[in-house]
Design a protein around this motif. Structure first.
Motif, PDB file in Angstrom:
ATOM      1  N   UNK A 156     -33.250  60.359  -3.826  1.00  0.00           N
ATOM      2  CA  UNK A 156     -33.530  61.615  -4.535  1.00  0.00           C
ATOM      3  C   UNK A 156     -35.034  61.893  -4.573  1.00  0.00           C
ATOM      4  N   UNK A 157     -35.829  60.850  -4.735  1.00  0.00           N
ATOM      5  CA  UNK A 157     -37.288  61.025  -4.724  1.00  0.00           C
ATOM      6  C   UNK A 157     -37.764  61.541  -3.368  1.00  0.00           C
ATOM      7  N   UNK A 173     -32.662  63.501 -13.131  1.00  0.00           N
ATOM      8  CA  UNK A 173     -32.499  63.240 -14.563  1.00  0.00           C
ATOM      9  C   UNK A 173     -31.344  62.265 -14.794  1.00  0.00           C
ATOM     10  N   UNK A 174     -30.276  62.435 -13.977  1.00  0.00           N
ATOM     11  CA  UNK A 174     -29.105  61.558 -14.111  1.00  0.00           C
ATOM     12  C   UNK A 174     -29.358  60.188 -13.510  1.00  0.00           C
ATOM     13  N   UNK A 184     -34.548  72.429  -5.265  1.00  0.00           N
ATOM     14  CA  UNK A 184     -35.381  71.605  -6.134  1.00  0.00           C
ATOM     15  C   UNK A 184     -34.775  71.494  -7.529  1.00  0.00           C
ATOM     16  N   UNK A 185     -34.227  72.591  -7.993  1.00  0.00           N
ATOM     17  CA  UNK A 185     -33.602  72.558  -9.323  1.00  0.00           C
ATOM     18  C   UNK A 185     -32.411  71.599  -9.359  1.00  0.00           C
ATOM     19  N   UNK A 186     -31.600  71.628  -8.300  1.00  0.00           N
ATOM     20  CA  UNK A 186     -30.443  70.730  -8.218  1.00  0.00           C
ATOM     21  C   UNK A 186     -30.899  69.278  -8.161  1.00  0.00           C
ATOM     22  N   UNK A 220     -21.442  64.228  -9.252  1.00  0.00           N
ATOM     23  CA  UNK A 220     -22.784  64.078  -8.650  1.00  0.00           C
ATOM     24  C   UNK A 220     -22.797  64.230  -7.132  1.00  0.00           C
ATOM     25  N   UNK A 221     -21.753  63.672  -6.459  1.00  0.00           N
ATOM     26  CA  UNK A 221     -21.750  63.782  -4.996  1.00  0.00           C
ATOM     27  C   UNK A 221     -21.594  65.237  -4.539  1.00  0.00           C
ATOM     28  N   UNK A 222     -20.857  66.042  -5.306  1.00  0.00           N
ATOM     29  CA  UNK A 222     -20.706  67.464  -4.967  1.00  0.00           C
ATOM     30  C   UNK A 222     -21.989  68.235  -5.274  1.00  0.00           C
ATOM     31  N   UNK A 223     -22.657  67.826  -6.333  1.00  0.00           N
ATOM     32  CA  UNK A 223     -23.939  68.457  -6.681  1.00  0.00           C
ATOM     33  C   UNK A 223     -24.974  68.158  -5.588  1.00  0.00           C
TER      34      UNK A 223
END
Length: 416
Positions: free
Chosen positions: A65-66, A57-58, A49-51, A29-32
């Motif tokens: 993130x919001x 979702x996770x 936005x897709x990422x 997640x941190x790399x994403x």
């Protein structure tokens, strides 16, 4: 990540799309999240936005993130969904002040400045010493014309030597003081900014502030340097010409404005000033031509029209005055300031009915103009309009009570 960076640098959208599918399913997640930041940095907002959507979702409750998603969605023009995400951030979350700041940016972009300020103030109540919030409020105050309040905040941040990426507080202080007409203070900050980096906008700001502070030689120096640095900085030429004119070097003023016209042949203000300078330097034909060119660019350019009709009247070219005036009328341009010129021109051409029409029309707007009233009185007397002459004489006496000539004329008329 290396392959993704190469694809980004090459702008290979197909490869980015291909790599992204694998990246989202295999990486931590941190790399994403780091990839989302890279996408934003490179301007790939849809991909960012897709990422972020995948990360949401996770981690559906993650406030950061919001906020990040809201920022990206605003860039994509989806303000409504962005607003929804921001309003979901709980006021107990550590990220809440950040959400308030993004909300303030949103409302500021919508022109809802009072709402934006309320959000910033709410954030400042939670983090009163946070420089980013103080800077945001200063920016809002600057945009809404509250220059003194903005300057105070910028000063405090500058004293703390706070650094904001891509923003020079010294330049901001120069701009806010200039906008607030504190030109000498603005000039000090512009000169300080020039010690760090010489940029066209700073040179122009320094020159403008120097001009307004009546330091015309300094303005000329800055503007000549600006011309060397950026010959296509169009605004420099008019200010340079005006600066030379202020030290009564009209030839250099005319040369500067003519140089400006070689760079920008569609600026009506350059033609107007060129006309004025040509007349001052003894070039009446050139002056008239420049004024006509200004009017050709803007047929309702009042200052140029008035300058040209004044020149024609001074040269006693009454037919030309009438031609210009009637052309303007045909183009539905009615301006009462021109009526006295038209009246005098018609009178000199012995078109007395037309002269009377425009003297009469001009009277209401020129009741405080003694020179106009004097001409009108003599015209009315010549035309035998005694009762109207009495009214105008009464007005002349009102504004010039010490002039015995008008009192004597009025008494004579009343005895007739």
């Amino acid at each position: 990540m290396t392959e993704m960076m190469q694809a980004l640098e090459q702008g290979d959208l197909a490869l980015i799309e291909q790599l992204l599918e694998t990246f989202l399913t295999k990486e931590l997640p941190e790399d994403i999240y780091a990839l989302a930041e890279v996408f934003m940095q490179y301007g790939y907002m849809k991909e960012a936005d897709r990422v972020l959507e995948h990360l949401q979702f996770l981690f559906p409750e993650e406030a950061q993130l919001k906020i990040d998603r809201a920022n990206v969605l605003m860039e994509l023009g989806d303000e409504d969904e962005a607003l929804d995400f921001l309003l979901e951030v709980e006021d107990t979350a550590p990220e809440y002040p950040q959400a308030l700041l993004v909300l303030a940016d949103y409302y500021q972009m919508q022109g809802l400045f009072e709402v934006a300020e309320m959000r910033i103030n709410e954030a400042l109540a939670l983090l009163p010493e946070e420089p980013l919030l103080q800077f945001a409020k200063a920016e809002l105050l600057f945009e809404t014309g509250r220059f003194l309040e903005a300057a105070r905040l910028y000063e405090e941040l500058n004293e703390q030597q706070v650094d904001f990426a891509g923003v020079s507080l010294v330049e901001r202080l120069a701009e806010v003081y200039r906008a607030g007409a504190a030109y000498e203070t603005a000039l000090d900050y512009y000169l300080t900014a020039l010690e760090g980096e010489i940029k066209p906008d700073i040179l122009f700001g320094a020159a403008y502030s120097a001009f307004q502070s009546q330091k015309f030689e300094m303005a000329i120096k800055q503007l000549e340097e600006l011309k060397e640095l950026d010959p296509d900085y169009f605004s420099a030429y008019l200010l340079l010409a005006e600066s030379y004119a202020m030290i009564e070097d009209n030839k250099k003023a005319y040369a500067a404005i003519m140089e400006g016209l070689t760079r920008d042949e569609y600026d009506k203000s350059l033609y107007l000033f060129a006309g004025k300078m040509a007349l001052k330097t003894g070039l009446p034909a050139e002056g008239e031509q420049h004024l006509r060119e200004a009017i050709a660019l803007d047929p309702e350019y009042m200052e140029a029209v008035l300058a040209l009709i004044s020149v024609l009247a001074q040269q006693e070219r009454y037919e030309d005055v009438i031609e210009l005036f009637e052309t303007l009328q045909q183009n539905d341009f009615e301006w009462s300031t021109l009526y006295p010129f038209a009246a005098a021109a018609y009178e000199n051409l012995e078109l007395y009915d037309r002269a009377y029409e425009f003297y009469h029309l001009a009277y209401n707007d020129f009741k405080e103009d003694a020179a106009f009233l004097e001409k009108y009185v003599y015209f009315l007397l010549e035309e035998g309009k005694r009762s109207e002459a009495k009214e105008v004489l009464g007005q002349l006496i009102t504004i010039q009570p010490g002039e015995l000539e008008w009192q004597e004329k009025l008494e004579t008329l009343e005895l007739e």
